[in-house]
Design an enzyme around this catalytic site. Structure first.
Site, mmCIF file in Angstrom:
data_model
loop_
_atom_site.group_PDB
_atom_site.id
_atom_site.type_symbol
_atom_site.label_atom_id
_atom_site.label_comp_id
_atom_site.label_asym_id
_atom_site.label_seq_id
_atom_site.Cartn_x
_atom_site.Cartn_y
_atom_site.Cartn_z
ATOM 1 N N MET A 1 0.833 -1.205 0.000
ATOM 2 C CA MET A 1 0.000 0.000 0.000
ATOM 3 C C MET A 1 0.867 1.254 0.000
ATOM 4 O O MET A 1 0.742 2.113 -0.868
ATOM 5 C CB MET A 1 -0.928 0.000 1.222
ATOM 6 C CG MET A 1 -1.864 1.199 1.300
ATOM 7 S SD MET A 1 -2.807 1.256 2.855
ATOM 8 C CE MET A 1 -3.770 -0.243 2.746
ATOM 9 N N ALA B 1 3.803 8.365 -0.722
ATOM 10 C CA ALA B 1 2.415 8.269 -0.237
ATOM 11 C C ALA B 1 2.346 7.286 0.915
ATOM 12 O O ALA B 1 2.472 6.080 0.715
ATOM 13 C CB ALA B 1 1.478 7.827 -1.364
ATOM 14 N N SER C 1 -6.883 9.426 -10.988
ATOM 15 C CA SER C 1 -7.968 9.034 -10.093
ATOM 16 C C SER C 1 -7.529 9.095 -8.635
ATOM 17 O O SER C 1 -6.348 8.957 -8.315
ATOM 18 C CB SER C 1 -8.430 7.618 -10.440
ATOM 19 O OG SER C 1 -9.406 7.181 -9.526
ATOM 20 N N GLU D 1 -5.908 -5.149 11.255
ATOM 21 C CA GLU D 1 -4.471 -4.871 11.296
ATOM 22 C C GLU D 1 -4.125 -4.044 12.527
ATOM 23 O O GLU D 1 -3.131 -4.309 13.218
ATOM 24 C CB GLU D 1 -4.036 -4.122 10.031
ATOM 25 C CG GLU D 1 -2.559 -3.745 10.044
ATOM 26 C CD GLU D 1 -2.130 -2.879 8.874
ATOM 27 O OE1 GLU D 1 -0.948 -2.494 8.824
ATOM 28 O OE2 GLU D 1 -2.984 -2.577 8.003
ATOM 29 N N ARG E 1 17.818 -8.618 41.879
ATOM 30 C CA ARG E 1 18.686 -7.454 42.086
ATOM 31 C C ARG E 1 18.508 -6.865 43.482
ATOM 32 O O ARG E 1 17.389 -6.644 43.956
ATOM 33 C CB ARG E 1 18.378 -6.398 41.026
ATOM 34 C CG ARG E 1 19.219 -5.141 41.146
ATOM 35 C CD ARG E 1 20.670 -5.401 40.835
ATOM 36 N NE ARG E 1 21.383 -4.137 40.644
ATOM 37 C CZ ARG E 1 22.704 -4.035 40.604
ATOM 38 N NH1 ARG E 1 23.457 -5.116 40.747
ATOM 39 N NH2 ARG E 1 23.261 -2.851 40.411
ATOM 40 N N GLN F 1 14.869 1.296 32.453
ATOM 41 C CA GLN F 1 15.255 2.107 33.612
ATOM 42 C C GLN F 1 15.362 1.250 34.868
ATOM 43 O O GLN F 1 16.282 1.433 35.673
ATOM 44 C CB GLN F 1 14.225 3.223 33.825
ATOM 45 C CG GLN F 1 14.724 4.355 34.695
ATOM 46 C CD GLN F 1 15.849 5.142 34.023
ATOM 47 O OE1 GLN F 1 15.968 5.147 32.801
ATOM 48 N NE2 GLN F 1 16.675 5.802 34.826
ATOM 49 N N GLY G 1 0.688 0.608 10.047
ATOM 50 C CA GLY G 1 -0.763 0.457 10.109
ATOM 51 C C GLY G 1 -1.501 1.768 10.290
ATOM 52 O O GLY G 1 -2.667 1.795 10.694
#
Length: 395
Positions: free
Chosen positions: A135, A140, A186, A250, A277, A345, A372
């Protein structure tokens, strides 16, 4: 993924079939996608062999195709489940699955005719052929109706000229659903089935990307490509309806990819700060700054997840929901960027290094607010839909 994995019938697993699908896909992804994700990202290589296994072992091509036509006979919620579970381990590989399964298979099935389905469905449902969709063009993107590709009818063929840009699966695909104009001036668009073996079809450069590196992105180049007239999908100038219809699923599957990224990042944050940790003789989770990052990440993920699954449950080829799809994509993609950044972070220096997956997941997350339809386009679409709703309800 044990910490936040669903195990009951609910919004996220509405039937036993959905639950079984989630469990199978999650197990396959953890065992197979996770192990290869880093290497294929580092080397920018598509795992073709693993892709074929999705058809041969999992049978997850044609999720929304009825069983009588060789598919799974499920719904967009099932598609969301797959994209969420896969993206927790390898969003790039999952993007190639999305291009094949959603951009080609779902669109083609709902827009093609019986003879076209008989010819192409067996190949794409088995994974023998990889599909994609063209597409976007070099000039475009969001303005899809401003595309310049033109297919002029000459006898029993259409002659296609033009270029498509940023095409997922470009260099590995055998068949594409291509949008083009049949008249140069068109603003209407027409869709065709185009095989990569057709003379005049070639691939342009393979893009070097920030993220989603295990999914190939290339130009498609058409130089007097002759397309059989029977490969016209629907009618001339009639592609806008099925283009917009397919954009909805989508967008919710791209949103689902964001969910998978966030889920994995929350898991990594929890395991790191709660189980491993320590700083100043305390687990990292005991510090208020870490609590904020973790709590907000988990809450943001759960809120976006509820929206995405609710919207997916209401999408159907005959039931449009552009407002919901745009909202789900906008919320989920922004959330994934925040959560993946929070994960970096929390892990500090380790989060910035490739020993942990969160830096890759953060890079991958950024694409989802672009593909998308950009998030800026989602904001515009949401505002336009709300304007229609409120304007029509005004006394």
């Amino acid at each position: 993924m044990k910490g936040i994995q669903e195990r009951k019938i609910d919004l996220y697993n509405p039937t036993e079939d959905h639950l079984a699908l989630r469990e199978n896909v999650s197990a396959f992804a953890k065992q197979n996608l996770d192990l290869q994700a880093k290497d294929h990202d580092d080397e920018e290589i598509f795992n073709r062999e693993l892709f074929r296994r999705l058809g041969a072992e999992l049978g997850i091509f044609g999720v929304t195709v009825p069983q009588e036509d060789g598919g799974m006979g499920l719904d967009p919620v099932a598609s969301v489940i797959i994209h969420e579970e896969f993206s927790a381990y390898d969003p790039g590989f999952t993007l190639s699955y999305l291009a094949h399964e959603v951009l080609f298979v779902n669109n083609f099935y709902n827009s093609g005719n019986p003879s076209q389905r008989a010819k192409y469905l067996p190949k794409v449902l088995s994974g023998e052929w990889i599909g994609g969709m063209g597409m976007t063009e070099p000039g475009a993107g969001t303005d899809v109706l401003g595309m310049g590709s033109v297919a002029i009818k000459k006898g029993d063929k259409y002659v296609l000229n033009g270029r498509k840009q940023f095409i997922t699966n470009g260099i590995v695909g055998q068949v594409f659903l291509i949008y083009a104009k049949t008249h140069k001036d068109s603003r209407r668009t027409t869709s065709f089935i185009v095989e990569s073996s057709y003379p005049g079809f070639s691939f342009g450069k393979k893009e070097e990307k920030m993220g989603m590196r295990s999914s190939p992105t290339t130009q498609l180049v058409f130089e007097n490509v002759e397309i059989p007239a029977e490969n016209l999908i629907g009618s001339e100038d009639g592609a806008l309806t099925h283009m917009m219809r397919n954009l909805e699923i989508e967008r919710v599957t791209l949103a689902a990819q964001s969910l998978g990224i966030a889920k994995r990042c929350v898991d990594v944050m929890c395991e790191y700060s709660i189980l491993h940790r320590e700083a100043f003789d305390k687990k990292l989770i005991e510090f208020g700054q870490i609590q904020r990052l973790l709590a907000e990440s988990y809450a943001d993920y759960q809120a976006a997840r509820a929206l995405v699954y609710d919207v997916a449950s209401k999408i159907h080829p005959e039931n449009r929901n552009s407002l919901g799809a745009a909202s789900a994509k906008l919320v989920a993609t922004q959330m994934a960027e925040r959560v993946s950044r929070n994960a970096i972070q929390v892990l500090g220096g380790y989060g910035y290094c490739r020993e942990y997956p969160v830096e890759r997941l953060h890079r991958d997350a950024i694409l989802l607010s672009i593909g998308g339809g950009t998030n800026e386009a989602m904001q515009k679409n949401i505002a336009a839909d709300l304007k229609k709703i409120y304007a029509s309800s005004t006394p």
